[in-house]
Design a protein around this motif. Structure first.
Motif, PDB file in Angstrom:
ATOM      1  N   ARG A 214       0.850  -1.191   0.000  1.00  0.00           N
ATOM      2  CA  ARG A 214       0.000   0.000   0.000  1.00  0.00           C
ATOM      3  C   ARG A 214       0.888   1.245   0.000  1.00  0.00           C
ATOM      4  NH1 ARG A 214      -2.985  -3.738  -0.353  1.00  0.00           N
ATOM      5  NH2 ARG A 214      -5.058  -4.061   0.563  1.00  0.00           N
ATOM      6  N   VAL A 257      -8.069  15.220  -4.618  1.00  0.00           N
ATOM      7  CA  VAL A 257      -8.005  13.930  -5.312  1.00  0.00           C
ATOM      8  C   VAL A 257      -7.470  12.848  -4.387  1.00  0.00           C
ATOM      9  CG1 VAL A 257      -6.973  12.669  -7.235  1.00  0.00           C
ATOM     10  CG2 VAL A 257      -7.785  15.013  -7.581  1.00  0.00           C
ATOM     11  N   LEU A 258      -6.376  13.139  -3.684  1.00  0.00           N
ATOM     12  CA  LEU A 258      -5.806  12.154  -2.760  1.00  0.00           C
ATOM     13  C   LEU A 258      -6.769  11.869  -1.615  1.00  0.00           C
ATOM     14  CD1 LEU A 258      -3.433  10.376  -2.028  1.00  0.00           C
ATOM     15  CD2 LEU A 258      -2.408  12.313  -0.805  1.00  0.00           C
ATOM     16  N   ARG A 260      -9.988  12.052  -1.723  1.00  0.00           N
ATOM     17  CA  ARG A 260     -11.091  11.246  -2.256  1.00  0.00           C
ATOM     18  C   ARG A 260     -10.680   9.782  -2.373  1.00  0.00           C
ATOM     19  NH1 ARG A 260     -12.144  14.193  -6.305  1.00  0.00           N
ATOM     20  NH2 ARG A 260     -11.079  13.054  -7.970  1.00  0.00           N
ATOM     21  N   ARG A 261      -9.438   9.550  -2.809  1.00  0.00           N
ATOM     22  CA  ARG A 261      -8.942   8.170  -2.869  1.00  0.00           C
ATOM     23  C   ARG A 261      -8.877   7.554  -1.477  1.00  0.00           C
ATOM     24  NH1 ARG A 261      -3.425   7.717  -5.526  1.00  0.00           N
ATOM     25  NH2 ARG A 261      -3.707   5.637  -4.669  1.00  0.00           N
ATOM     26  N   GLN A 264     -12.386   6.590  -0.474  1.00  0.00           N
ATOM     27  CA  GLN A 264     -12.778   5.368  -1.172  1.00  0.00           C
ATOM     28  C   GLN A 264     -12.078   4.149  -0.577  1.00  0.00           C
ATOM     29  OE1 GLN A 264     -11.632   6.412  -5.134  1.00  0.00           O
ATOM     30  NE2 GLN A 264     -13.538   7.501  -5.597  1.00  0.00           N
ATOM     31  N   GLY A 265     -10.791   4.320  -0.236  1.00  0.00           N
ATOM     32  CA  GLY A 265     -10.016   3.200   0.278  1.00  0.00           C
ATOM     33  C   GLY A 265     -10.408   2.776   1.674  1.00  0.00           C
ATOM     34  N   ASP A 270     -14.234  -0.165  -2.433  1.00  0.00           N
ATOM     35  CA  ASP A 270     -13.336  -0.658  -3.484  1.00  0.00           C
ATOM     36  C   ASP A 270     -12.562  -1.889  -3.041  1.00  0.00           C
ATOM     37  OD1 ASP A 270     -11.695   0.469  -1.646  1.00  0.00           O
ATOM     38  OD2 ASP A 270     -10.421   1.524  -3.090  1.00  0.00           O
ATOM     39  N   PRO A 275      -6.886  -1.988  -8.909  1.00  0.00           N
ATOM     40  CA  PRO A 275      -6.217  -0.698  -8.852  1.00  0.00           C
ATOM     41  C   PRO A 275      -5.734  -0.205 -10.198  1.00  0.00           C
ATOM     42  CG  PRO A 275      -4.819  -2.425  -7.924  1.00  0.00           C
ATOM     43  CD  PRO A 275      -6.175  -3.021  -8.149  1.00  0.00           C
ATOM     44  N   GLU A 278      -8.108   2.608 -12.878  1.00  0.00           N
ATOM     45  CA  GLU A 278      -7.989   4.057 -12.997  1.00  0.00           C
ATOM     46  C   GLU A 278      -6.520   4.433 -12.887  1.00  0.00           C
ATOM     47  OE1 GLU A 278      -9.238   8.059 -10.478  1.00  0.00           O
ATOM     48  OE2 GLU A 278     -10.221   6.143 -10.085  1.00  0.00           O
ATOM     49  N   SER A 281      -4.343   5.068  -9.478  1.00  0.00           N
ATOM     50  CA  SER A 281      -5.253   4.769  -8.368  1.00  0.00           C
ATOM     51  C   SER A 281      -4.767   3.586  -7.541  1.00  0.00           C
ATOM     52  CB  SER A 281      -6.656   4.481  -8.907  1.00  0.00           C
ATOM     53  OG  SER A 281      -6.641   3.329  -9.736  1.00  0.00           O
ATOM     54  N   VAL A 284      -4.140   2.624  -1.174  1.00  0.00           N
ATOM     55  CA  VAL A 284      -3.556   3.431  -0.110  1.00  0.00           C
ATOM     56  C   VAL A 284      -3.963   2.839   1.237  1.00  0.00           C
ATOM     57  CG1 VAL A 284      -3.572   5.534  -1.503  1.00  0.00           C
ATOM     58  CG2 VAL A 284      -5.521   5.030   0.004  1.00  0.00           C
TER      59      VAL A 284
END
Length: 354
Positions: A214, A257-258, A260-261, A264-265, A270, A275, A278, A281, A284
């Motif tokens: 990760r 953006v980070l 948001r990832r 999601q993570g 997800d 991975p 995208e 992506s 993380v």
């Protein structure tokens, strides 16, 4: 490829640890005690008894950057004297000032020149550094030089430097930290993280497995924790070849953006995602770091946990007592040992475990 079976095989782990790195990290408590003894013998309490005009923290390459960050955060905005962080001694330093420095490089000529400048101008100066080379020559008879009394490889001086600087700041009545308690809690942490303890009960091994494969996002919920996270990122890079993002959580919010990832993570949405679907992506791992207690810290923590419900929270204060300095030192050691376990299991550090 990560061989997680190695972590619970003491024989293979010992064979892989060709540099004795795990033992070196586990001697953090001993380093703190030996530094306190050396400081007492050098008369630090007497030399640094009067409050200075300013304190200068010299951050040469290595652990000094992270140590300075932790110390600055511990002092806080209410510190009664200015604290200046610089990579060399400023030209205005004089007899009313205190200079603290740390390095593992005895040939750092920039630091040697800085020490010479500080002592020529009468500044009370303390440095943790080797007792040979240009730096030792610049300090000889004019500054307090505390070389290591514990035999460890390069890269394991964080806690020694932290202890030395805290001792001086205690003497100046700018901090009130029990250094002996730090040493005791570091010994206890080393015992919890001992190689004989299996991964599910060993905090450092568990942390290593959590960040394996990760990109760790080390987001501090307070300034002390964020500074300890800087050390975590340093050792993960040094021992495991892992690149991290380090930021205070309010700063992380400015990276949409980070962030948001990260959301999601940690949401579980997800879990089975590819991975590669995208670009950029990769997976993380969010680690929320907490040291300070209080309304402000609690508010930041609540916001972070609401947005990142699946994030890991590393909060030493729930495990130990003793204040922010103890928690920061413990967090730093856990990161060191986790980085070593990860490096050994991934084969990026040490010898062939068969």
């Amino acid at each position: 490829m990560l061989d997680d079976t190695l972590l619970d095989d003491q024989i293979r782990l010992a064979d892989a640890d060709t540099g004795g790195w795990l033992r070196a990290a586990a001697r953090a408590g001993a380093q703190v005690r030996s530094t306190a003894e050396a400081a007492a013998e050098a008369g630090v309490e007497r030399i640094f008894s009067e409050r200075p005009r300013a304190v200068v923290l010299v951050t040469r390459p290595g652990h000094a950057v992270a140590v300075a960050g932790v110390v600055l955060a511990l002092l806080g905005p209410g510190c009664p004297v200015p604290v200046v962080v610089s990579d060399e001694v400023p030209p205005w330093v004089g007899a009313l000032d205190v200079v603290l420095a740390h390095t593992e490089d005895p040939g750092d000529r920039v630091l040697a020149e800085s020490v010479d400048r500080a002592v020529r101008r009468g500044a009370r100066t303390l440095l943790t550094a080797p007792d040979s080379g240009p730096i030792a020559a610049a300090a000889a008879g004019r500054a307090v030089l505390l070389p290591s009394r514990i035999d460890v490889p390069p890269g394991f001086s964080f806690h020694r430097a932290l202890a030395a600087w805290i001792i001086v700041l205690n003497s100046l009545s700018l901090l009130k930290v029990d250094v002996d308690l730090i040493a005791d809690e570091l010994d206890r942490e080393a015992e919890r993280d001992h190689p004989m303890h299996e991964s599910f009960v060993n905090p450092a091994k568990s942390l290593a497995l959590r960040v394996a494969d990760r990109t760790p996002l080390l987001w501090g919920l307070d300034d002390v924790a964020t500074s300890a996270g800087v050390h975590g990122a340093n050792v993960l890079a040094a021992f495991a070849g892992v690149a991290c993002d380090v930021a205070g959580y309010p700063q992380a919010l400015t990276r949409p953006v980070l962030h948001r990832r990260a959301v999601q993570g940690t949401s579980g949405a997800d879990l089975f995602a590819d991975p590669d679907d995208e670009p950029g992506s990769g997976l993380v791992r969010v680690l929320l770091l907490a040291v300070r207690q209080g309304p402000v810290a609690d508010a930041v923590r609540q916001a972070a946990e609401d947005a990142l419900p699946g994030a890991d929270v590393l909060e030493p204060a729930v495990e130990v007592a003793g204040g922010d300095a103890v928690s920061a030192a413990l967090l730093a050691l856990r990161f060191e040992l986790a980085a070593l376990y990860l490096g050994l299991a991934a084969g990026t550090l040490g010898g062939n475990p068969y």
